[in-house]
Every structure is written in C-alpha cells, then in structure tokens.
Design a protein around this motif. Sequence first.
Motif, PDB file in Angstrom:
ATOM      1  N   UNK A  54       0.824  -1.203   0.000  1.00  0.00           N
ATOM      2  CA  UNK A  54       0.000   0.000   0.000  1.00  0.00           C
ATOM      3  C   UNK A  54       0.862   1.259   0.000  1.00  0.00           C
ATOM      4  N   UNK A  55       1.419   1.595   1.166  1.00  0.00           N
ATOM      5  CA  UNK A  55       2.139   2.850   1.309  1.00  0.00           C
ATOM      6  C   UNK A  55       3.499   2.822   0.638  1.00  0.00           C
ATOM      7  N   UNK A  56       4.007   4.011   0.323  1.00  0.00           N
ATOM      8  CA  UNK A  56       5.344   4.126  -0.250  1.00  0.00           C
ATOM      9  C   UNK A  56       6.349   4.598   0.793  1.00  0.00           C
ATOM     10  N   UNK A  57       5.892   4.738   2.036  1.00  0.00           N
ATOM     11  CA  UNK A  57       6.814   5.171   3.083  1.00  0.00           C
ATOM     12  C   UNK A  57       7.737   4.018   3.487  1.00  0.00           C
ATOM     13  N   UNK A  58       8.752   4.330   4.260  1.00  0.00           N
ATOM     14  CA  UNK A  58       9.804   3.364   4.583  1.00  0.00           C
ATOM     15  C   UNK A  58       9.275   2.143   5.314  1.00  0.00           C
ATOM     16  N   UNK A  59       8.423   2.349   6.333  1.00  0.00           N
ATOM     17  CA  UNK A  59       7.908   1.206   7.083  1.00  0.00           C
ATOM     18  C   UNK A  59       7.084   0.291   6.183  1.00  0.00           C
ATOM     19  N   UNK A  60       6.264   0.889   5.305  1.00  0.00           N
ATOM     20  CA  UNK A  60       5.475   0.085   4.383  1.00  0.00           C
ATOM     21  C   UNK A  60       6.352  -0.723   3.450  1.00  0.00           C
ATOM     22  N   UNK A  61       7.438  -0.136   2.997  1.00  0.00           N
ATOM     23  CA  UNK A  61       8.365  -0.846   2.107  1.00  0.00           C
ATOM     24  C   UNK A  61       9.063  -1.979   2.848  1.00  0.00           C
ATOM     25  N   UNK A  62       9.470  -1.709   4.094  1.00  0.00           N
ATOM     26  CA  UNK A  62      10.109  -2.779   4.888  1.00  0.00           C
ATOM     27  C   UNK A  62       9.147  -3.941   5.126  1.00  0.00           C
ATOM     28  N   UNK A  63       7.912  -3.617   5.498  1.00  0.00           N
ATOM     29  CA  UNK A  63       6.922  -4.668   5.762  1.00  0.00           C
ATOM     30  C   UNK A  63       6.656  -5.491   4.505  1.00  0.00           C
ATOM     31  N   UNK A  64       6.504  -4.818   3.373  1.00  0.00           N
ATOM     32  CA  UNK A  64       6.249  -5.528   2.117  1.00  0.00           C
ATOM     33  C   UNK A  64       7.426  -6.427   1.759  1.00  0.00           C
ATOM     34  N   UNK A  65       8.634  -5.917   1.916  1.00  0.00           N
ATOM     35  CA  UNK A  65       9.821  -6.734   1.613  1.00  0.00           C
ATOM     36  C   UNK A  65       9.879  -7.971   2.511  1.00  0.00           C
ATOM     37  N   UNK A  66       9.543  -7.796   3.791  1.00  0.00           N
ATOM     38  CA  UNK A  66       9.575  -8.930   4.726  1.00  0.00           C
ATOM     39  C   UNK A  66       8.504  -9.957   4.372  1.00  0.00           C
ATOM     40  N   UNK A  67       7.323  -9.462   4.037  1.00  0.00           N
ATOM     41  CA  UNK A  67       6.201 -10.349   3.693  1.00  0.00           C
ATOM     42  C   UNK A  67       6.494 -11.126   2.417  1.00  0.00           C
ATOM     43  N   UNK A  68       6.924 -10.429   1.376  1.00  0.00           N
ATOM     44  CA  UNK A  68       7.218 -11.111   0.119  1.00  0.00           C
ATOM     45  C   UNK A  68       8.488 -11.953   0.220  1.00  0.00           C
ATOM     46  N   UNK A  69       9.408 -11.531   1.088  1.00  0.00           N
ATOM     47  CA  UNK A  69      10.582 -12.358   1.331  1.00  0.00           C
ATOM     48  C   UNK A  69      10.216 -13.692   1.953  1.00  0.00           C
ATOM     49  N   UNK A  70       9.214 -13.670   2.841  1.00  0.00           N
ATOM     50  CA  UNK A  70       8.738 -14.925   3.442  1.00  0.00           C
ATOM     51  C   UNK A  70       8.124 -15.832   2.378  1.00  0.00           C
TER      52      UNK A  70
END
Length: 408
Positions: A54-70
């Motif tokens: 969703x968001x383009x902010x840093x926390x959103x990017x970190x969460x997305x990377x962690x989720x898709x990394x899983x």
Amino acid sequence: MNINAIREQFPILHQEINGHPLVYLDSAASSQKPRSVIDAVNRYYELNNANVHRGVHTLGSRATDAYEGAREKVAKFLNAGATEQIIFTRGTTTALNLVASSYARSECGEGDEIVITPMEHHSNLIPWQQAAKATGATLKYIPLQPDGSISIEDVEKTITPQTKVVSVTHLSNVLGVVNPIKEITQIAHRNGAVMVVDGAQSAPHIKIDLKDLDVDFFAFSGHKMCGPTGIGALYGKKALLNKMEPIEYGGEMIDFVDLYESTWKEIPYRFEGGTPIIAGAVGLGAAIDFLKEVGLDEIDKHERRLTSYAYEKLSSMEGITVYGPKQNRVGLVTFNLDDVHPHDVATVLDSKGVAVRAGHHCCQPLMRWLNVSSTARASFYLYNSEDDIDRLVDALLQTKEFFGHAIG
C-alpha cells in the motif's frame, strides 16, 4: 543433531509443570517456537509494523519486503518454483477449503468422483463432503490395510477416469504413516485428476520437493513447524490457480472496481484479500530459516529413530495397544491403555509433567475404523530425545499402577 543445543533455543521447554520438568509430546497439534522466531515477530512489531502493498513510506516498504521475502522462503523450502504459486492462508484448513470451494466446485459435477481416504483429518474430509454435496459428485474412499497403510493396488482400483480430485494426507496425524504421494499422484494424473496433498504433518518433518512429487496443490501450517499460529500456505500449479475464482472479496485482491463489476489481481494476490497475516508470514520465514539450519534430512532421521524407539517401548508394555504400522511412520505414536479413557491417561501424565494429546484428533471416521472412540497420542519433534520417551514410559507405568489400584 545436538539436541541439548537445539532445546536451549526453545524458552518454553525450560519450565516445570506440576512440579516436574516439562516433557512436551504434543507437537503434532502445535510445535513450540525457537527464540529466533519469537525475536523475528517482535522485531517486525517493534521496527517495521505497517501494512503491505500500500504505502510508499519506509515502514510500508520494509513490511512488504519482509512479507514477500517470506513467500520466497516458502517457495524455496518446498522447491515449488515460481513464488506466485504460493498463497498465504491462515493454515492448512483454510488452504484446503480454498481448493475445495473454488477449484472443485467449478470443475466437478454429476458423475464425477472425489477420492480421499478414511485417515483424513476433518480439515481434509469435510470440505470434500461439502464439495460433493454442492456439485453432485461422488465421494469415494481408498480403503486402508489392516495396519492403517494404503496399498497402491487399492489406489489403482479406487481412482478412475471419472475422478476429478484426489486429496490425501501426506503423513497421518493418528497413524504416523507416510503415504506414497508420488505414486498416488502418478495414478491420479493418468486418470486426468488433480492431486491435493494435506502437508500439515509432513512439512515440519520431511524434506518436501514439490517438483519431484508433481502434486497440483499442497497445503501446510506454520504453527506445526516452529512458526506462529494463524499462518500457513497453499501451493498450487500456476495454470490451476489462474482458473480459480476468489472465495473472499475485499481490499487489495482487486484490479479494478466499478459500481457493478470488478476484476481481480493476478495470482497470488487475488486470494489474499484484506490485510494479510504479515507478522505470521515473517515468523514463518524465520521458522524456515531455523529448520534449514538444522537440516530437514537430519530432523527426519532423528524423528524416525525416536518414533521407532517409542513404538518398541510402548508396544512391549502390557496393557498398551499401539495403532498404525510399525514401519514407515514418522513423528508420533498413538495408543490406548486398557480399560482407561485416554483423557484420564493424559490427565495423569500431565500431573507428571508429560504433555500428550487425547481425543479423536479430528479424525472421527478413522477412530471408528480403529473401533475406538478416542486415543492418546505422543508426538515428537526435533527438540525431543529418548529421555523424553523414557519419561513417558515411566509415567505410563505409574498411570497403570494408579488405575490398577483404583479399579481393583
């Protein structure tokens, strides 16, 4: 495997229950969590908590990377190929219901067959009952051998050109038997059927190679393999997933929404509506890292040795009935103590600090096949040892003595 070093990584195991050191023998229901998994979930909430995609902010990017990394870790763990073939779910139950509700209900009809076995967990039985009722398909069962195993000859007889779906547990949560999934899959495919596998019990204990098995769908849960509760995954072949319609609708699974029509995103996102189980996926990824570090082959060998040791110990005890085959079993021993209800057995064992499961284990048809209403079950994982089984045997001897005096 260094069992002492492994046990050190599980905080929950270092406690006393009813004045005795805990012996946890209920991992088939839910495994315990190593510190690395607990820390990974905590780090997500402490440092990276945000919604994904969703968001383009840093926390959103970190969460997305962690989720898709899983998701990538799951795909590699199963040797599943493309990551878009991995759908995150709440667990095995949700994954199997997705296949039964979306794929089977669109592909099955009058005159078609759905084939399962009597040893299935309710999560891999009731969805197919309902799919058969909804479509008019016939639900058929591969019969069991006297020891609870499956013969390939019976598989050949049961699966026919009218069969559309075959769904079988990889490893029975009651009998401990490892089913010949690769051979069953080959027979299903020769008859034009898709192969669905309940991997809830196998994924934690056996190295899974989906490319080799060639199954069409594979479901598993994180909480049985050192991960958090409430997270699991469904693997499906890309061509089949692309044919399937979502069964849940809402945010983030859509491509375009108009007042009267909507279109769906590509796989896997069309099946992950709403805010996903982000922390659970992060924890599952950490669990996979932990299991890979220990080594699935080492875990498999260790548990086969433990299971054989437990089977020999319990089957040699007077007044104990052990269920399931002696050979080709992994991770658990299911048993009954003569004339004593399994719940009473489990209660006395708990008073000695030994945790086992008692009941029908969500397998009521199998209980009837065994001609019992319920059983006790001791299940093992990488943190268990022969000493734990010796504690179980000693506690069972005390249980026999207690109820012998009570009955006498």
